[in-house]
Design an enzyme around this catalytic site. Structure first.
Site, PDB file in Angstrom:
ATOM      1  N   THR A  89      14.322  -0.917 -25.681  1.00  0.00           N
ATOM      2  CA  THR A  89      13.942   0.404 -26.253  1.00  0.00           C
ATOM      3  C   THR A  89      14.994   0.510 -27.691  1.00  0.00           C
ATOM      4  O   THR A  89      16.035   0.330 -27.712  1.00  0.00           O
ATOM      5  CB  THR A  89      14.808   1.263 -25.103  1.00  0.00           C
ATOM      6  OG1 THR A  89      13.774   0.713 -23.982  1.00  0.00           O
ATOM      7  CG2 THR A  89      14.982   2.201 -25.850  1.00  0.00           C
ATOM      8  N   LYS A 164       9.622   7.035 -24.228  1.00  0.00           N
ATOM      9  CA  LYS A 164      10.383   6.347 -23.696  1.00  0.00           C
ATOM     10  C   LYS A 164      11.883   7.881 -23.632  1.00  0.00           C
ATOM     11  O   LYS A 164      12.776   7.189 -23.359  1.00  0.00           O
ATOM     12  CB  LYS A 164      11.125   4.932 -24.467  1.00  0.00           C
ATOM     13  CG  LYS A 164      11.757   3.940 -23.977  1.00  0.00           C
ATOM     14  CD  LYS A 164      12.005   3.735 -22.002  1.00  0.00           C
ATOM     15  CE  LYS A 164      13.298   3.230 -21.521  1.00  0.00           C
ATOM     16  NZ  LYS A 164      12.937   2.471 -20.394  1.00  0.00           N
ATOM     17  N   LYS A 232      23.265   3.518 -25.106  1.00  0.00           N
ATOM     18  CA  LYS A 232      22.671   2.914 -27.056  1.00  0.00           C
ATOM     19  C   LYS A 232      20.872   4.061 -26.671  1.00  0.00           C
ATOM     20  O   LYS A 232      20.731   4.714 -27.943  1.00  0.00           O
ATOM     21  CB  LYS A 232      22.006   1.931 -26.514  1.00  0.00           C
ATOM     22  CG  LYS A 232      21.226   1.518 -27.929  1.00  0.00           C
ATOM     23  CD  LYS A 232      19.670   0.708 -27.264  1.00  0.00           C
ATOM     24  CE  LYS A 232      19.788  -0.049 -26.470  1.00  0.00           C
ATOM     25  NZ  LYS A 232      18.258   0.031 -25.594  1.00  0.00           N
TER      26      LYS A 232
HETATM   27  P1  NAP Z   1      19.535  -7.800 -21.396  1.00  0.00           P
HETATM   28  O1  NAP Z   1      19.656  -8.703 -19.737  1.00  0.00           O
HETATM   29  O2  NAP Z   1      21.413  -7.471 -21.858  1.00  0.00           O
HETATM   30  O3  NAP Z   1      19.552  -8.891 -22.356  1.00  0.00           O
HETATM   31  C1  NAP Z   1      18.492  -8.901 -23.587  1.00  0.00           C
HETATM   32  C2  NAP Z   1      18.552 -10.184 -24.516  1.00  0.00           C
HETATM   33  O4  NAP Z   1      17.858  -9.291 -26.255  1.00  0.00           O
HETATM   34  C3  NAP Z   1      18.874 -11.068 -23.940  1.00  0.00           C
HETATM   35  O5  NAP Z   1      17.962 -12.784 -24.136  1.00  0.00           O
HETATM   36  C4  NAP Z   1      19.584 -11.315 -25.427  1.00  0.00           C
HETATM   37  O6  NAP Z   1      19.304 -13.124 -25.731  1.00  0.00           O
HETATM   38  C5  NAP Z   1      18.938 -10.744 -26.718  1.00  0.00           C
HETATM   39  N1  NAP Z   1      19.171 -10.377 -28.301  1.00  0.00           N
HETATM   40  C6  NAP Z   1      20.523  -8.959 -27.949  1.00  0.00           C
HETATM   41  N2  NAP Z   1      20.601  -9.381 -29.353  1.00  0.00           N
HETATM   42  C7  NAP Z   1      19.809 -10.536 -29.925  1.00  0.00           C
HETATM   43  C8  NAP Z   1      19.757 -10.576 -31.453  1.00  0.00           C
HETATM   44  N3  NAP Z   1      20.861  -9.780 -32.137  1.00  0.00           N
HETATM   45  N4  NAP Z   1      18.664 -11.455 -31.962  1.00  0.00           N
HETATM   46  C9  NAP Z   1      18.686 -11.932 -30.568  1.00  0.00           C
HETATM   47  N5  NAP Z   1      18.030 -11.557 -29.529  1.00  0.00           N
HETATM   48  C10 NAP Z   1      19.176 -10.773 -29.340  1.00  0.00           C
HETATM   49  O7  NAP Z   1      18.988  -6.536 -21.606  1.00  0.00           O
HETATM   50  P2  NAP Z   1      17.270  -6.191 -20.813  1.00  0.00           P
HETATM   51  O8  NAP Z   1      18.211  -5.477 -19.560  1.00  0.00           O
HETATM   52  O9  NAP Z   1      16.998  -6.902 -21.188  1.00  0.00           O
HETATM   53  O10 NAP Z   1      17.480  -5.233 -21.270  1.00  0.00           O
HETATM   54  C11 NAP Z   1      16.624  -5.305 -22.509  1.00  0.00           C
HETATM   55  C12 NAP Z   1      15.936  -4.408 -23.912  1.00  0.00           C
HETATM   56  O11 NAP Z   1      14.907  -3.980 -22.485  1.00  0.00           O
HETATM   57  C13 NAP Z   1      16.222  -2.937 -24.215  1.00  0.00           C
HETATM   58  O12 NAP Z   1      16.141  -2.149 -24.993  1.00  0.00           O
HETATM   59  C14 NAP Z   1      17.212  -2.082 -22.689  1.00  0.00           C
HETATM   60  O13 NAP Z   1      17.313  -0.957 -23.350  1.00  0.00           O
HETATM   61  C15 NAP Z   1      15.597  -2.474 -22.610  1.00  0.00           C
HETATM   62  N6  NAP Z   1      15.161  -2.001 -21.055  1.00  0.00           N
HETATM   63  C16 NAP Z   1      15.786  -2.685 -19.549  1.00  0.00           C
HETATM   64  C17 NAP Z   1      15.526  -1.804 -18.735  1.00  0.00           C
HETATM   65  C18 NAP Z   1      16.831  -2.377 -17.440  1.00  0.00           C
HETATM   66  O14 NAP Z   1      16.437  -2.021 -16.335  1.00  0.00           O
HETATM   67  N7  NAP Z   1      17.517  -3.813 -17.216  1.00  0.00           N
HETATM   68  C19 NAP Z   1      14.370  -1.063 -17.828  1.00  0.00           C
HETATM   69  C20 NAP Z   1      13.538  -0.720 -19.198  1.00  0.00           C
HETATM   70  C21 NAP Z   1      13.692  -0.890 -20.790  1.00  0.00           C
HETATM   71  P3  NAP Z   1      20.933 -13.332 -24.992  1.00  0.00           P
HETATM   72  O15 NAP Z   1      20.385 -14.660 -24.342  1.00  0.00           O
HETATM   73  O16 NAP Z   1      21.702 -14.673 -26.808  1.00  0.00           O
HETATM   74  O17 NAP Z   1      22.464 -12.365 -25.311  1.00  0.00           O
END
Ligand code: NAP
Length: 282
Positions: A89, A164, A232
């Site tokens: 997102t 979104k 965010k």
């Molecule tokens: P998360 O568990 O914190 O995972 C974040 C991922 O991004 C990890 O693989 C992290 O790598 C990677 N990352 C972060 N900064 C980076 C960078 N500078 N370069 C390369 N990789 C990087 O987050 P998530 O919940 O999966 O969410 C991911 C996205 O989906 C977000 O934009 C969020 O808003 C969206 N989203 C989340 C949900 C939910 O329920 N969780 C639902 C819908 C949408 P590392 O492993 O090295 O930290």
């Protein structure tokens, strides 16, 4: 697949199960090597290595700067026939900027943020909001379908992210109301199981109440959607609303609340951690 976080890992698992996955890359390499070993795919050492070997690249990282960083690393090796699809997102303007940076390479871009939570990702029933050219979306449709219940084409690049943002205004509003209501219910000493079941069965029912009501009453905030990520998203919503001269007091209240929780060190809690504030505790 780039990004094996709470959302990316289960999505990658569906791709692997369907036989579509050839390579993964994650910033923290332990996650990608473990995933690759379990699934018999390659753990790329760099995003460029992955770009050189793949025709469809899915990205699911945290925020705008992270997406831009990953795209920059892909650019030198990307193939002209490739479609890059961002599932994170981010702001609609970021999606358009990324699409423009890919254009000289001949690669296509689709913004495809998702809704449905970690549970939706694990069950493969996410709702995907896609922006981009129809031809690019059609090409990657079989891939998106492995982890989604529906894929809806909303318009040109950026429209998925605009959709979104609308989704997140609703998510934040429901969380504000639900956490306030459950904090009130606790003070009224109502029986929690019966409360959740009767309220969920009527007009106040929601995904959030169904999936987070019981866990927040048990003070469990460790799984799901990090509240720092919703903050965010809400800053993106605020910026879009400001540009269009729309008043969004619910978004402002939620930004205040989640900023306070992040300052208190709760940024990695699920968004249902909002009940801390509504209880009047820290
Ligand atoms: P998360 O568990 O914190 O995972 C974040 C991922 O991004 C990890 O693989 C992290 O790598 C990677 N990352 C972060 N900064 C980076 C960078 N500078 N370069 C390369 N990789 C990087 O987050 P998530 O919940 O999966 O969410 C991911 C996205 O989906 C977000 O934009 C969020 O808003 C969206 N989203 C989340 C949900 C939910 O329920 N969780 C639902 C819908 C949408 P590392 O492993 O090295 O930290």
């Amino acid at each position: 697949m780039i990004g094996l976080g709470a959302m990316g890992e289960p999505m990658a698992q569906h791709l692997a199960n369907a036989g579509y996955l050839s390579m993964v890359w994650n910033r923290t390499p332990e996650k990608s090597t473990q995933f690759a070993t379990r699934n018999g795919v390659t753990a790329a050492e760099t995003p460029a290595q992955l770009a050189a070997g793949c025709n469809v690249i899915l990205v699911c990282v945290s925020a705008d700067a992270d997406l831009k960083d990953v795209i920059e690393q892909l650019l030198p090796a990307i193939k002209p026939a490739c479609v890059v699809c961002d599932l994170s997102t981010v702001a609609p303007a970021t999606a358009r900027q990324v699409a423009a940076s890919l254009e000289p390479t001949g690669a296509g871009f689709v913004d495809a943020p998702v809704s449905g939570g970690v549970e939706g990702a694990k069950k493969g029933c996410l709702s995907v909001m896609a922006g981009g050219e129809s031809a690019n979306i059609s090409r990657i449709m079989p891939v998106l379908e492995t982890f989604s219940a529906s894929v809806t084409h909303m318009g040109p690049v950026g429209s998925g992210q605009a959709t979104k943002a609308v989704n997140q205004v609703i998510v934040a509003g429901i969380a504000e109301a639900t956490c306030e209501a459950l904090a009130l219910a606790e003070k009224l000493n109502l029986p929690s199981q019966r409360l959740l079941s009767v309220v969920s069965a009527g007009a106040a029912g929601s995904w959030f109440l169904d999936h987070r009501g019981a866990s927040m009453l048990e003070n469990q905030f460790d799984v799901g959607f990090k509240l720092s990520l919703l903050l965010k998203d809400l800053l993106i919503c605020r910026s879009l609303a400001q540009d269009l001269d729309i008043h969004v007091p619910t978004v402002e209240a939620a930004i205040r609340d989640y900023s306070a929780l992040v300052e208190k060190g709760h940024g990695d809690h699920d968004i249902s951690g909002l009940i801390h504030l509504k209880r009047g505790a820290d």
